[in-house]
Enzyme design. Structure first.
Site, PDB file in Angstrom:
ATOM      1  CB  SER A 319      -1.736   4.529   0.218  1.00  0.00           C
ATOM      2  OG  SER A 319      -1.671   3.363   0.956  1.00  0.00           O
ATOM      3  CG  ASP A 330      13.063   4.441  -6.612  1.00  0.00           C
ATOM      4  OD1 ASP A 330      13.082   5.684  -6.635  1.00  0.00           O
ATOM      5  OD2 ASP A 330      12.964   3.783  -5.557  1.00  0.00           O
ATOM      6  CE  LYS A 344      -2.338   4.994   5.031  1.00  0.00           C
ATOM      7  NZ  LYS A 344      -1.892   3.625   4.707  1.00  0.00           N
TER       8      LYS A 344
END
Length: 421
Positions: A319, A330, A344
């Site tokens: 999460s 990224d 999730k």
């Protein structure tokens, strides 16, 4: 997924949270038919009630549904073998409607359950004082961490112990957030805990005590390489993170290990606030709801960290913790080490209701800065490495330098630090 003993992620105030991480015999046909009908009627009736209270409309509220609901109720009144509380039947209708979404993260809370939920998310409770994790396949509950000066510590419990039951309720019979309700309770009350260590079962009596759980811990590991362990992203995590970072910088910080291996998630604004402290200007995560509307969280240029860093992840990293790991990845801002994360990638909002109850619903999907949905996929580490511990399991304190994933992190950071000289 992995949860603190009685802590679940909350919506707090402001933006929505990420949550954290679900016969055949002589009576078989009749029982199955009755069960299916009951689920259907609970869903229909719940919709009827919501429509009556809030003025909604829909096809579920028709003459057939009304008649069927009345018939089911009459059967319960006349034939069910025990008396049934009127309020319990109503609460069952509401729960049935929400369960009809077939979403493991959406839930209806009774007023009492919602009170418990709010206590859970406050970080202050009376209970065991341990962090628990549950295997999503076997449902086995294991102690991940024991907090100092807690009932768990006083009872001799250790990380790695397997929880069998609490007051006779089997840990493998229910979801972790339900099982921990067996553990949490009134301060000063006791419960019987059965656990297993090295295949041997032990039974201890635990007296619940008031527990305040920090979400961040830190330590200097070696030669300017510090570690910040974030157990969840709660309302006070940003402040605790700032304190940890300042303390390590005062000790001559040169590189950071972020440990998210037991982090089940938490609040969106908490993790994005911390990412704003770490990353350069840009998107940290964005969310898209059923209408296609997009909500974007960003970092600015005011703060950013220039230290080399690693992020430790595991199957229990979920999460909001995956938002953190995904953003670091990224931006190519650090090396991810460990195992693929839980996966999730959806967001929940909790809606309180006038009678004290509440509904938690999945309201959006979230995406990493590069636009990837990690839902049911997880995040792959840059370096896949199974956890191994070479220290003394009976020692009072955990030897972080005997943790192979931390040792690998130190090696990588030392190389990066030396290359900058």
């Amino acid at each position: 997924m992995d949860f603190n003993e009685e802590i679940l992620p909350s919506n707090g105030s402001g933006m929505p949270p990420v949550y954290e991480p679900p016969e055949k015999n002589g009576f078989g046909k009749g029982v199955l038919t009755g069960a299916l009908a009951a689920v259907l009627i609970m869903t229909i009736a719940a919709f009827c009630i919501i429509r009556f209270v809030f003025g909604g409309s829909g096809d579920l509220l028709d003459g057939t549904a009304r008649a069927k609901l009345g018939y089911i109720r009459s059967l319960i009144d006349s034939s069910f073998y025990e008396d049934v509380d009127e309020e319990d039947l109503k609460e069952g209708l509401y729960k049935g409607l929400v369960s009809g979404t077939d979403d493991p993260y959406s839930e209806y809370y009774t007023a009492k359950e919602y009170d418990d939920f709010k206590i859970n998310t406050s970080g202050n409770y009376a209970g065991l004082g341990a962090q628990l994790s549950q295997d999503k396949d076997t449902m086995v509950v294991t102690i991940s961490r024991v907090y100092d000066d807690s009932p768990a510590a006083n009872a001799g419990l250790k990380a790695g112990d397997v929880i069998i039951s609490a007051d006779g309720f089997m840990a493998t019979d229910e979801a972790l957030d339900d099982f921990v309700q067996r553990i949490r309770g009134q301060e000063g009350t006791s419960f019987e805990l059965v656990y297993s260590r090295d295949g041997n079962e032990e039974t201890v009596t635990i007296t619940r005590a008031s527990i305040t759980i920090p979400s961040v811990s830190y330590r200097m590991l070696k030669d300017g390489i510090g570690m910040i362990q974030i157990d969840e992203f709660a309302s006070n995590t940003r402040e605790e993170f700032d304190e940890a970072l300042s303390a390590l910088e005062a000790e001559g910080l040169k590189g950071i290990v972020f440990d998210l291996r037991t982090n089940p998630g938490g609040m969106v604004n908490s993790v994005t606030d911390i990412l704003d402290e770490i990353l350069p200007k840009g998107t940290t995560v964005y969310m898209v709801d059923k209408k296609g509307e997009k909500t974007t969280y960003t970092s600015d240029e005011e703060h950013k960290l220039d230290y080399p860093m690693t992020v430790l992840i595991s199957e229990n990293t979920a999460s909001a913790a995956e938002i953190f790991a995904g953003a670091i990845r990224d931006y190519d801002y650090g090396t991810l080490i460990g195992k693929k994360s839980y996966g999730k990638g959806v967001v929940q909002m909790t809606y309180p209701m006038p009678d004290g109850s509440a509904v938690k619903l999945t309201i959006a999907s979230y995406y990493t800065p590069s636009g990837e949905s990690i839902h049911k996929k997880g995040i792959e580490p840059d370096i896949e490495l199974d956890y191994k511990y070479s220290g003394d399991l009976d020692a009072q304190e955990y030897d972080y330098l005997a943790d192979n994933q931390i040792k690998r992190s130190i090696k990588i950071l030392e190389k990066e630090i030396n290359s900058e000289k």
